[in-house]
Design an enzyme around this catalytic site. Structure first.
Site, PDB file in Angstrom:
ATOM      1  N   HIS A 162      49.744  11.097  16.728  1.00 47.75           N
ATOM      2  CA  HIS A 162      49.641  11.436  18.150  1.00 47.75           C
ATOM      3  C   HIS A 162      48.324  11.004  18.787  1.00 47.75           C
ATOM      4  O   HIS A 162      48.220  10.959  20.018  1.00 47.75           O
ATOM      5  CB  HIS A 162      49.821  12.946  18.340  1.00 47.75           C
ATOM      6  CG  HIS A 162      51.213  13.414  18.047  1.00 47.75           C
ATOM      7  ND1 HIS A 162      52.148  13.651  19.035  1.00 47.75           N
ATOM      8  CD2 HIS A 162      51.838  13.680  16.870  1.00 47.75           C
ATOM      9  CE1 HIS A 162      53.277  14.047  18.479  1.00 47.75           C
ATOM     10  NE2 HIS A 162      53.129  14.067  17.165  1.00 47.75           N
ATOM     11  N   ASP A 374      42.215   8.440  24.570  1.00 43.87           N
ATOM     12  CA  ASP A 374      43.304   9.404  24.479  1.00 43.87           C
ATOM     13  C   ASP A 374      44.531   8.722  23.906  1.00 43.87           C
ATOM     14  O   ASP A 374      44.844   7.589  24.283  1.00 43.87           O
ATOM     15  CB  ASP A 374      43.645   9.958  25.871  1.00 43.87           C
ATOM     16  CG  ASP A 374      43.977  11.444  25.844  1.00 43.87           C
ATOM     17  OD1 ASP A 374      44.370  11.939  24.771  1.00 43.87           O
ATOM     18  OD2 ASP A 374      43.846  12.109  26.890  1.00 43.87           O
TER      19      ASP A 374
END
Length: 478
Positions: A162, A374
């Protein structure tokens, strides 16, 4: 213990343990991003979820929750200190986020990481059906695929990463780099958020293990002279767009958004929503906003920045220091530029339920997502999903995975403070027609590629390899 055809393995269970007024413990669904993402995937499946129960030394038998079997893994205070706060978040997190903070390499942390990953693999091995699928989630459990393959060679294993996967020059710093790669390659399908992350992973494999890669695949030796095909590619994660759209139409939430605007009182509401983390670029965002006020390009009566920073890892010194720095900046800016009537920055160090977040998204004219690095950033997609009238502007860091899909946002380099300031002003002054054109394009992308499609896409590749393996075994036995 009952078994399941699909087993999700994650650091945390999808529930939090709470005590009622009578002291009786119960469980409620967690609000976390991973839980939200997998909720839709697990909803229609008779699956199981392996994870830590949220409290040190918690011993709980497997139990049913919302139609799924939950299998708690016990972690001691030492496990949490060394495996989680230590190796996962003191070593891997900063290393994989481009060394924004310096990673720490401790052998005792690594030993704990190996020990705990093996424990998770053993729990998954016990609950998976013969020939089932196990889907491992994220950077805390990078060794689980290899351990699980050793325990249960009959199951098909997926792993989804992730967070970003770093460039080879950074990854090569890790003393246990080969072990991590071999751990991940225990999976049949290794998924990443961005094409660049999958490329970084494959480059590290070629440099460190010398395994051949081609397109989205890796040829992994099986130790018996044969090779095993591993798929390694990007599957950009998304949100349950329909759920956010439904919330945005709720009259109570619409009324709450209107009330928030009236309370703020300024012409423009700028919004930032982040975990309190050094990767999120909160300091850079506050600096840009403060300088706009100092330059006279903005006033507190014209624009207010509402910054939500949900608590994160309060026991870690780096996060305590970050909170102190942010709160000093907010206090200094408000002291210099607020008035009795208007507040330059409204800072909220707390988490909010989804309904309140949707009200904030509806109230905000400009959404600021300025992460330094991110994996994806689902907040950007949530904001886009609720803007059914195609108003509002998304200012998005080019270093967030969402930038690959939401190219109609105003993309910024958050390290470039002057460029960020100019982009914020452009967002504030953007004509409605341009807002509508950009937002419409982004909303189509988010609605066409929702979290259900993400899950289906990943599991389709897992099932294809599963079927291929079954067909080969059948042919060999014929």
């Amino acid at each position: 213990m009952s078994r399941a055809d699909l087993v999700v393995v994650a650091n945390r269970l999808p529930v939090d343990r709470v005590e009622g007024p009578d002291g009786e413990p119960s469980w409620r669904r967690s609000p976390g991003g991973l839980v939200t993402a997998l909720e839709q995937v697990m909803q229609n499946l008779d699956g199981a979820w392996v994870g830590w129960g949220g409290k040190a030394d918690l011993e709980v038998d497997p139990f049913e929750f919302d139609g799924n079997l939950l299998v708690p893994v016990k972690l001691s205070p030492a496990d949490l200190q060394d495996y989680y706060e230590g190796f996962s978040n003191g070593t891997i997190w900063p290393l994989y986020h481009d060394v924004i903070a310096a990673p720490v390499y401790k052998r005792s942390w690594w030993d704990a990481y190996v020990r705990v990953n093996r424990r998770f693999a053993e729990a998954a091995a016990e609950v998976a059906n013969e020939g089932g699928v196990v889907w491992v989630q994220d950077y805390q459990l990078q060794l689980v695929p290899k351990f699980l393959r050793e325990l249960r060679p009959d199951v098909t294993i997926g792993y989804f990463h992730h967070i970003p996967f770093p460039a080879y020059a950074l990854f090569a710093q890790l003393p246990w780099r080969k072990q991590v790669l071999e751990g991940l390659l225990g999976a049949d399908v290794v998924g990443f958020q961005r094409l660049a992350d999958a490329g970084n992973f494959q480059r590290s494999i070629r440099r460190l293990l010398s395994y051949p890669t081609k397109s989205d695949t890796v040829q992994v030796p099986d130790g018996e002279g044969e090779t095993r095909l591993v798929i390694a590619k990007h599957y950009p994660i998304s949100i349950d767009a329909e759920q956010f759209i439904a919330l945005s139409k709720d009259p109570a939430i619409i009324a709450r958004a209107k009330a928030l605007r009236e309370q703020v009182g300024t012409d423009t509401l700028l919004l930032g929503v982040d975990r309190l983390d050094y990767t999120k670029g909160i300091r850079h965002r506050l600096k840009a906003h403060s300088e706009l006020l100092a330059d006279g390009r903005l006033t507190a009566s014209a624009a207010t920045l509402v910054q939500v920073a949900s608590p994160s890892r309060p026991g870690v010194e780096a996060y305590q220091d970050l909170r102190d720095e942010i709160e000093k900046t907010v206090a200094r800016t408000n002291g210099d530029y607020s008035s009795v009537e208007y507040t330059a920055i409204r800072y909220l160090h707390q988490g909010f339920p989804r309904e309140e977040m949707v009200a904030l998204y509806l109230a905000a004219d400009v959404m600021l997502v300025t992460a330094l690095r991110d994996g994806m950033n689902l907040v950007a997609k949530e904001y886009v999903a609720v803007r059914a009238d195609n108003t509002g502007v998304l200012v998005l860091s080019e270093f967030a995975g969402a930038a690959d899909e939401l190219g109609s946002a105003l993309l910024v380099n958050p390290h470039d403070i002057d460029g960020t300031k100019d982009t914020i002003m452009r967002a504030i002054n953007m004509p409605k027609a341009e807002q509508a054109r950009r937002m419409k394009t982004m909303r189509k992308k988010v609605m066409d590629h929702d979290v259900e499609k993400w899950g289906r896409s990943f599991l389709a590749d897992v099932d294809a390899l599963r079927k291929e393996r079954a067909d080969k075994a059948e042919a060999d036995n014929a």
